[in-house]
Design an enzyme around this catalytic site. Structure first.
Site, PDB file in Angstrom:
ATOM      1  N   ASP A   1     -58.368  53.725  -7.731  1.00 41.31           N
ATOM      2  CA  ASP A   1     -59.818  53.731  -7.280  1.00 41.31           C
ATOM      3  C   ASP A   1     -59.651  55.648  -6.490  1.00 41.31           C
ATOM      4  O   ASP A   1     -58.269  55.766  -6.866  1.00 41.31           O
ATOM      5  CB  ASP A   1     -59.518  53.272  -5.777  1.00 41.31           C
ATOM      6  CG  ASP A   1     -61.038  52.977  -5.713  1.00 41.31           C
ATOM      7  OD1 ASP A   1     -61.772  52.856  -6.452  1.00 41.31           O
ATOM      8  OD2 ASP A   1     -62.048  52.651  -3.993  1.00 41.31           O
TER       9      ASP A   1
ATOM     10  N   ASN B   1     -68.669  45.694 -10.253  1.00 42.10           N
ATOM     11  CA  ASN B   1     -68.303  46.490 -11.120  1.00 42.10           C
ATOM     12  C   ASN B   1     -69.419  46.317 -12.169  1.00 42.10           C
ATOM     13  O   ASN B   1     -70.273  47.806 -12.436  1.00 42.10           O
ATOM     14  CB  ASN B   1     -66.848  47.209 -11.958  1.00 42.10           C
ATOM     15  CG  ASN B   1     -66.322  47.650 -10.653  1.00 42.10           C
ATOM     16  OD1 ASN B   1     -64.386  47.405 -10.540  1.00 42.10           O
ATOM     17  ND2 ASN B   1     -66.801  48.421  -9.933  1.00 42.10           N
TER      18      ASN B   1
ATOM     19  N   THR C   1     -66.104  42.537 -11.085  1.00 43.26           N
ATOM     20  CA  THR C   1     -66.972  41.490 -11.680  1.00 43.26           C
ATOM     21  C   THR C   1     -68.364  42.345 -10.434  1.00 43.26           C
ATOM     22  O   THR C   1     -69.124  42.465 -11.173  1.00 43.26           O
ATOM     23  CB  THR C   1     -67.668  40.102 -11.041  1.00 43.26           C
ATOM     24  OG1 THR C   1     -66.872  40.096  -9.247  1.00 43.26           O
ATOM     25  CG2 THR C   1     -66.601  38.767 -11.443  1.00 43.26           C
TER      26      THR C   1
HETATM   27  C1  IPE Z   1     -62.274  48.402  -6.316  1.00 40.28           C
HETATM   28  O1  IPE Z   1     -62.480  49.436  -6.544  1.00 40.28           O
HETATM   29  C2  IPE Z   1     -61.957  48.041  -8.515  1.00 40.28           C
HETATM   30  C3  IPE Z   1     -61.675  48.727  -8.824  1.00 40.28           C
HETATM   31  C4  IPE Z   1     -60.950  49.792  -8.742  1.00 40.28           C
HETATM   32  C5  IPE Z   1     -61.931  48.586 -11.081  1.00 40.28           C
HETATM   33  P1  IPE Z   1     -64.633  49.432  -6.466  1.00 40.28           P
HETATM   34  O2  IPE Z   1     -64.283  51.169  -6.419  1.00 40.28           O
HETATM   35  O3  IPE Z   1     -65.258  48.974  -7.274  1.00 40.28           O
HETATM   36  O4  IPE Z   1     -63.971  49.173  -4.621  1.00 40.28           O
HETATM   37  P2  IPE Z   1     -64.872  49.216  -3.608  1.00 40.28           P
HETATM   38  O5  IPE Z   1     -67.049  49.452  -4.113  1.00 40.28           O
HETATM   39  O6  IPE Z   1     -64.937  51.003  -2.661  1.00 40.28           O
HETATM   40  O7  IPE Z   1     -64.682  48.296  -2.689  1.00 40.28           O
HETATM   41  C1  IPE Z   2     -62.346  53.654  -9.195  1.00 37.14           C
HETATM   42  O1  IPE Z   2     -62.816  54.517  -9.552  1.00 37.14           O
HETATM   43  C2  IPE Z   2     -62.684  52.961 -10.867  1.00 37.14           C
HETATM   44  C3  IPE Z   2     -63.113  51.883 -11.127  1.00 37.14           C
HETATM   45  C4  IPE Z   2     -63.872  51.271 -10.139  1.00 37.14           C
HETATM   46  C5  IPE Z   2     -63.275  51.110 -12.581  1.00 37.14           C
HETATM   47  P1  IPE Z   2     -64.191  54.594  -8.594  1.00 37.14           P
HETATM   48  O2  IPE Z   2     -65.324  54.630 -10.180  1.00 37.14           O
HETATM   49  O3  IPE Z   2     -64.589  53.715  -8.110  1.00 37.14           O
HETATM   50  O4  IPE Z   2     -63.807  55.868  -7.641  1.00 37.14           O
HETATM   51  P2  IPE Z   2     -64.418  56.255  -6.910  1.00 37.14           P
HETATM   52  O5  IPE Z   2     -64.322  55.639  -5.850  1.00 37.14           O
HETATM   53  O6  IPE Z   2     -66.188  56.406  -6.688  1.00 37.14           O
HETATM   54  O7  IPE Z   2     -64.581  57.936  -6.727  1.00 37.14           O
HETATM   55 MG    MG Z   3     -64.137  53.090  -5.996  1.00 34.68          MG
END
Ligand code: IPE
Ligand code: IPE
Ligand code: MG
Length: 246
Positions: free
Chosen positions: A21, A69, A67
């Site tokens: 993340d 995302n 899911t």
């Molecule tokens: C969790 O990260 C999913 C992945 C790392 C693929 P998110 O960024 O989607 O999670 P939330 O929404 O902050 O909980």
């Molecule tokens: C993780 O990074 C990648 C995915 C969830 C696909 P994020 O895109 O969630 O990055 P933040 O949380 O917005 O910084």
């Molecule tokens: Mg994230």
């Protein structure tokens, strides 16, 4: 001393899972587009995969796309899917060189055709590799996985393939996407968030949780070593008393 030398190789986690993340925030901090954050995140994937294989980790599972995302802006979803295809094309060499088998968990049918085809191709080409199993969680949601499991088992009960009394933890394990994997020993989440976000809820029942502030594109081999060193300091009691373990 190199951090790597502080790791006890006879006490490695058998299964590490990572919630990768912070790509978006990494980009934002630098005034860049989120897509650049995702692109740089792939470097950390390569580092982590290589470091894990070198250490002798048997199973590494990476949360690449949930899911939930799918609810992101269409353009970002497209970028992530394109990145998946290009990474698979590029990294097949790294996988072969390091004797790594690729696997995937999640609702793979939901992936765009190109990504789905490429994924299955790399899975097939690496299927005989032995050193480590790298599992990508794609279009993965733990509740969906559990729901599917319940449905499949219910059908088997209905058709007298299994009796309700015989349902135990191993039956559930055998119906999850992760049926070929051991339980998670160490769960790492980057970017400072301290939540699970629908990842491997059943499989992390007794995992050690490790949260770091490091944003995923900044995550290096050294950060992985730090997490493993911390894991090795913990006492996993599985409900017993400390005295029973020694
Ligand atoms: C969790 O990260 C999913 C992945 C790392 C693929 P998110 O960024 O989607 O999670 P939330 O929404 O902050 O909980
Ligand atoms: C993780 O990074 C990648 C995915 C969830 C696909 P994020 O895109 O969630 O990055 P933040 O949380 O917005 O910084
Ligand atoms: Mg994230």
């Amino acid at each position: 001393m190199n951090l790597k030398d502080s790791i006890h190789t006879d006490h490695l986690p058998k299964h590490i899972a990572i919630i990768m993340d912070g790509n978006g925030r990494w980009a934002k901090q630098k005034g860049l587009l989120r897509s650049i954050g995702h692109e740089n995140g792939t470097k950390s994937v390569r580092e982590t995969v290589e470091a894990s294989a070198e250490l002798g980790i048997e199973n590494l599972t990476l949360y690449a796309f949930s899911t939930e995302n799918w609810n992101r802006p269409k353009l970002e979803v497209q970028t992530l899917m394109k990145l998946l295809v290009s990474s698979l094309k590029k990294e097949i060499k790294t996988l072969q060189k390091n004797d790594i088998r690729l696997a995937a968990i999640g609702c793979l049918d939901a992936l765009p055709k190109k990504a789905h085809t490429e994924l299955l191709e790399v899975i097939d080409k690496t299927k005989h590799n032995k050193r480590m199993c790298l599992t990508l969680a794609l279009s993965y949601g733990s509740r969906e996985e559990i729901l599917n499991t319940v449905k499949e088992i219910s059908l088997k009960v209905k058709n007298n393939i299994i009796s309700a009394e015989k349902i135990d933890e191993s039956v559930i394990n055998e119906h999850l996407y992760t049926r070929n994997l051991p339980d998670v020993d160490l769960l790492i989440r980057t970017s400072g968030e301290q939540r699970i976000s629908n990842f491997l809820l059943w499989q992390i029942a007794y995992a050690e949780l490790y949260f770091t502030q490091v944003l995923w594109p900044d995550f290096t081999k050294q950060n992985l070593y730090e997490a493993i060193i911390e894991y090795q300091k913990r006492e996993r009691r599985f409900g017993k008393t400390s005295e029973q373990l020694h």
